[in-house]
Design a protein around this motif. Structure first.
Motif, mmCIF file in Angstrom:
data_model
loop_
_atom_site.group_PDB
_atom_site.id
_atom_site.type_symbol
_atom_site.label_atom_id
_atom_site.label_comp_id
_atom_site.label_asym_id
_atom_site.label_seq_id
_atom_site.Cartn_x
_atom_site.Cartn_y
_atom_site.Cartn_z
ATOM 1 N N UNK A 19 21.086 4.632 -18.599
ATOM 2 C CA UNK A 19 20.591 5.512 -17.539
ATOM 3 C C UNK A 19 19.844 6.702 -18.131
ATOM 4 N N UNK A 20 20.355 7.239 -19.226
ATOM 5 C CA UNK A 20 19.709 8.354 -19.923
ATOM 6 C C UNK A 20 18.314 7.940 -20.410
ATOM 7 N N UNK A 21 18.212 6.753 -20.996
ATOM 8 C CA UNK A 21 16.925 6.257 -21.480
ATOM 9 C C UNK A 21 15.954 6.006 -20.334
ATOM 10 N N UNK A 22 16.461 5.466 -19.236
ATOM 11 C CA UNK A 22 15.607 5.266 -18.065
ATOM 12 C C UNK A 22 15.029 6.591 -17.589
ATOM 13 N N UNK A 23 15.874 7.605 -17.485
ATOM 14 C CA UNK A 23 15.405 8.918 -17.034
ATOM 15 C C UNK A 23 14.330 9.457 -17.970
ATOM 16 N N UNK A 24 14.584 9.404 -19.260
ATOM 17 C CA UNK A 24 13.618 9.903 -20.218
ATOM 18 C C UNK A 24 12.289 9.163 -20.157
ATOM 19 N N UNK A 25 12.352 7.860 -19.890
ATOM 20 C CA UNK A 25 11.122 7.058 -19.862
ATOM 21 C C UNK A 25 10.173 7.531 -18.782
ATOM 22 N N UNK A 26 10.698 7.962 -17.649
ATOM 23 C CA UNK A 26 9.831 8.459 -16.574
ATOM 24 C C UNK A 26 9.447 9.914 -16.771
ATOM 25 N N UNK A 27 10.333 10.704 -17.378
ATOM 26 C CA UNK A 27 9.974 12.095 -17.665
ATOM 27 C C UNK A 27 8.778 12.166 -18.603
ATOM 28 N N UNK A 28 8.679 11.219 -19.528
ATOM 29 C CA UNK A 28 7.555 11.201 -20.459
ATOM 30 C C UNK A 28 6.214 10.979 -19.756
ATOM 31 N N UNK A 29 6.276 10.394 -18.567
ATOM 32 C CA UNK A 29 5.045 10.099 -17.821
ATOM 33 C C UNK A 29 4.636 11.237 -16.893
ATOM 34 N N UNK A 30 5.484 12.246 -16.751
ATOM 35 C CA UNK A 30 5.184 13.336 -15.842
ATOM 36 C C UNK A 30 4.283 14.362 -16.500
ATOM 37 N N UNK A 31 3.444 15.009 -15.698
ATOM 38 C CA UNK A 31 2.586 16.070 -16.200
ATOM 39 C C UNK A 31 3.436 17.291 -16.521
ATOM 40 N N UNK A 47 15.809 9.002 -13.070
ATOM 41 C CA UNK A 47 14.814 7.952 -13.281
ATOM 42 C C UNK A 47 14.105 7.586 -11.987
ATOM 43 N N UNK A 48 14.881 7.321 -10.952
ATOM 44 C CA UNK A 48 14.307 6.833 -9.695
ATOM 45 C C UNK A 48 13.427 7.877 -9.026
ATOM 46 N N UNK A 49 13.871 9.133 -9.025
ATOM 47 C CA UNK A 49 13.071 10.186 -8.398
ATOM 48 C C UNK A 49 11.807 10.469 -9.206
ATOM 49 N N UNK A 50 11.932 10.472 -10.521
ATOM 50 C CA UNK A 50 10.740 10.676 -11.356
ATOM 51 C C UNK A 50 9.762 9.530 -11.174
ATOM 52 N N UNK A 51 10.278 8.319 -11.066
ATOM 53 C CA UNK A 51 9.419 7.160 -10.826
ATOM 54 C C UNK A 51 8.651 7.338 -9.524
ATOM 55 N N UNK A 52 9.306 7.825 -8.486
ATOM 56 C CA UNK A 52 8.637 8.031 -7.206
ATOM 57 C C UNK A 52 7.530 9.061 -7.282
ATOM 58 N N UNK A 53 7.763 10.132 -8.050
ATOM 59 C CA UNK A 53 6.722 11.143 -8.250
ATOM 60 C C UNK A 53 5.551 10.539 -9.021
ATOM 61 N N UNK A 54 5.869 9.820 -10.088
ATOM 62 C CA UNK A 54 4.822 9.263 -10.945
ATOM 63 C C UNK A 54 3.996 8.192 -10.250
ATOM 64 N N UNK A 101 6.673 9.898 -3.772
ATOM 65 C CA UNK A 101 7.362 11.144 -3.465
ATOM 66 C C UNK A 101 6.436 12.318 -3.763
ATOM 67 N N UNK A 102 6.558 13.361 -2.961
ATOM 68 C CA UNK A 102 5.731 14.545 -3.118
ATOM 69 C C UNK A 102 6.102 15.278 -4.405
ATOM 70 N N UNK A 103 5.113 15.484 -5.245
ATOM 71 C CA UNK A 103 5.358 16.080 -6.550
ATOM 72 C C UNK A 103 5.900 17.500 -6.440
ATOM 73 N N UNK A 104 5.308 18.290 -5.561
ATOM 74 C CA UNK A 104 5.734 19.687 -5.434
ATOM 75 C C UNK A 104 7.186 19.783 -4.993
ATOM 76 N N UNK A 105 7.640 18.840 -4.189
ATOM 77 C CA UNK A 105 9.005 18.874 -3.671
ATOM 78 C C UNK A 105 10.015 18.305 -4.654
ATOM 79 N N UNK A 106 9.643 17.212 -5.334
ATOM 80 C CA UNK A 106 10.629 16.479 -6.129
ATOM 81 C C UNK A 106 10.584 16.776 -7.621
ATOM 82 N N UNK A 107 9.429 17.143 -8.169
ATOM 83 C CA UNK A 107 9.343 17.349 -9.618
ATOM 84 C C UNK A 107 10.295 18.430 -10.132
ATOM 85 N N UNK A 108 10.456 19.564 -9.434
ATOM 86 C CA UNK A 108 11.421 20.554 -9.933
ATOM 87 C C UNK A 108 12.852 20.007 -10.020
#
Length: 371
Positions: A359-371, A297-304, A308-315
């Motif tokens: 925690x699972x729901x938090x993670x999913x909530x930010x993944x939904x916002x990622x390209x 959740x936290x890392x995806x939030x930073x990308x979104x 945080x740098x998308x190329x580095x953290x999104x994978x």
């Protein structure tokens, strides 16, 4: 913390079974939402709490439900939030000196923003005013337990109270609550943050140089609990979401977030998850879902949010999410969650807790916002 070969092989086998589906680096948002709904439906059908329905375990769970609704607008999540709020009469738990007991108010504040006059915020205000401004044995340093000499003496507290305070200040426009939050946050930071390791000790019992007998891992490293640091990093993302851009201390939280995010990313294991002991992953060689969910959740939030740098953290984020989903049972239950505790301990495919679902729901909530 040593394990016999037999039990270690069993844990590894169960974990590999959990990760039997090959992780893919693409995101199917329909499947993400389906996994989130399934997790919540299972959790609602299997209520659990440590002290009461308003305790920190449910508080963390309903933070996840809150963010799930925010991301999906699926009414099933909002219905769950309203139902538990009415049932709880919009009240926190009773220990006004304890940060854990106001975590549930995060969901109340979100519900309050969905419809005018829906929520009675009086109990939350009363709790915060007492918690932040009235004397207690921790503020006074009079608690007989030597580790309890500040208000937020354990790192988990940085998830429980600061996000609630930040949202409350945002909704009321009263910045004094932010200043009080920052005061107590800095006390915890100064006491528990290890600047060399860029991680938080859970409390002073696990902080070298404080105790006569320093606790350590079998490999000689300091003990840094995965979920404890998950509470902190996840809490930072929540705080920064609502902290005003022009707040005078915002840079402190941004810098701490980036520093911890870089460290946590480096500690991710090959299967995509994190181990219960961050610096001794070999102690229990399997992933743990509550900590991993908070990190994802936290890392995806930073990308979104461009921190945080998308190329580095999104994978790393996508890899983590696919590993989390592989630990979800077909019936929706989220497994591999360490039980309530204060230090690294093992989990199993069948171990679950409501905060793990959160925690699972938090993670999913930010993944939904990622390209």
């Amino acid at each position: 913390m040593k394990r016999t070969p037999k039990t270690m092989y069993k844990s590894v086998f169960l974990f590999l079974l959990c990760l039997g589906v090959k992780a893919q680096m693409t995101l199917d948002k329909e499947k993400i939402e389906h996994a989130m709904v399934s997790a919540m439906e299972w959790q609602e059908a299997h209520p659990i709490f440590a002290l009461a329905p308003t305790d920190w375990t449910n508080g963390a769970y309903y933070v996840g439900v809150t963010k799930a609704h925010e991301a999906t607008k699926n009414p099933i999540f909002l219905a769950a939030l309203k139902t538990q709020g009415y049932r709880n009469e919009w009240k926190p738990l009773y220990r006004t000196y304890h940060a854990d007991d106001v975590a549930i108010s995060y969901s109340y504040l979100y519900a309050n923003a969905t419809r005018k006059n829906l929520v009675d915020l009086g109990p939350t205000k009363a709790f915060l005013d007492t918690h932040l401004y009235e004397p207690n044995k921790w503020k006074d340093g009079t608690d007989p337990n030597k580790e309890k000499k500040i208000l937020w003496w354990w790192c988990d507290a940085l998830f429980m109270a600061p996000p609630v305070i930040t949202v409350y200040a945002k909704q009321t426009g009263e910045e004094k609550y932010l200043d009080a939050m920052h005061k107590y946050y800095m006390e915890t930071y100064n006491l528990l943050y290890d600047k060399k390791e860029q991680l938080f000790a859970r409390d002073t019992r696990y902080q070298w140089g404080v105790n006569a007998k320093d606790l350590k891992e079998p490999n000689g490293k300091k003990i840094f609990w995965a979920r404890g640091n998950g509470w902190v990093l996840g809490g930072l993302a929540l705080v920064l979401t609502d902290l005003p851009q022009d707040y005078e201390h915002r840079d402190f939280y941004v810098n701490l977030y980036k520093e911890m995010a870089a460290k946590i990313k480096d500690l991710q294991q090959e299967d995509g998850l994190w181990r219960t002991s961050l610096l001794s992953p070999e102690s229990w060689n399997h992933g743990e879902v509550s900590a991993s969910g908070f990190y994802t959740f936290a890392l995806a939030w930073g990308v979104n949010n461009g921190l945080l740098d998308k190329a580095e953290y999104a994978p790393a984020v996508k890899k983590a999410w696919n590993a989390l989903v592989a630990c979800q049972h077909q019936n929706g239950m989220v497994g591999w969650v360490q039980d309530i505790g204060a230090d690294p301990q093992p989990a199993t495919a069948d171990s679950w807790q409501n905060y793990g679902t959160g925690a699972f729901l938090l993670a999913g909530s930010e993944l939904l916002k990622m390209d």
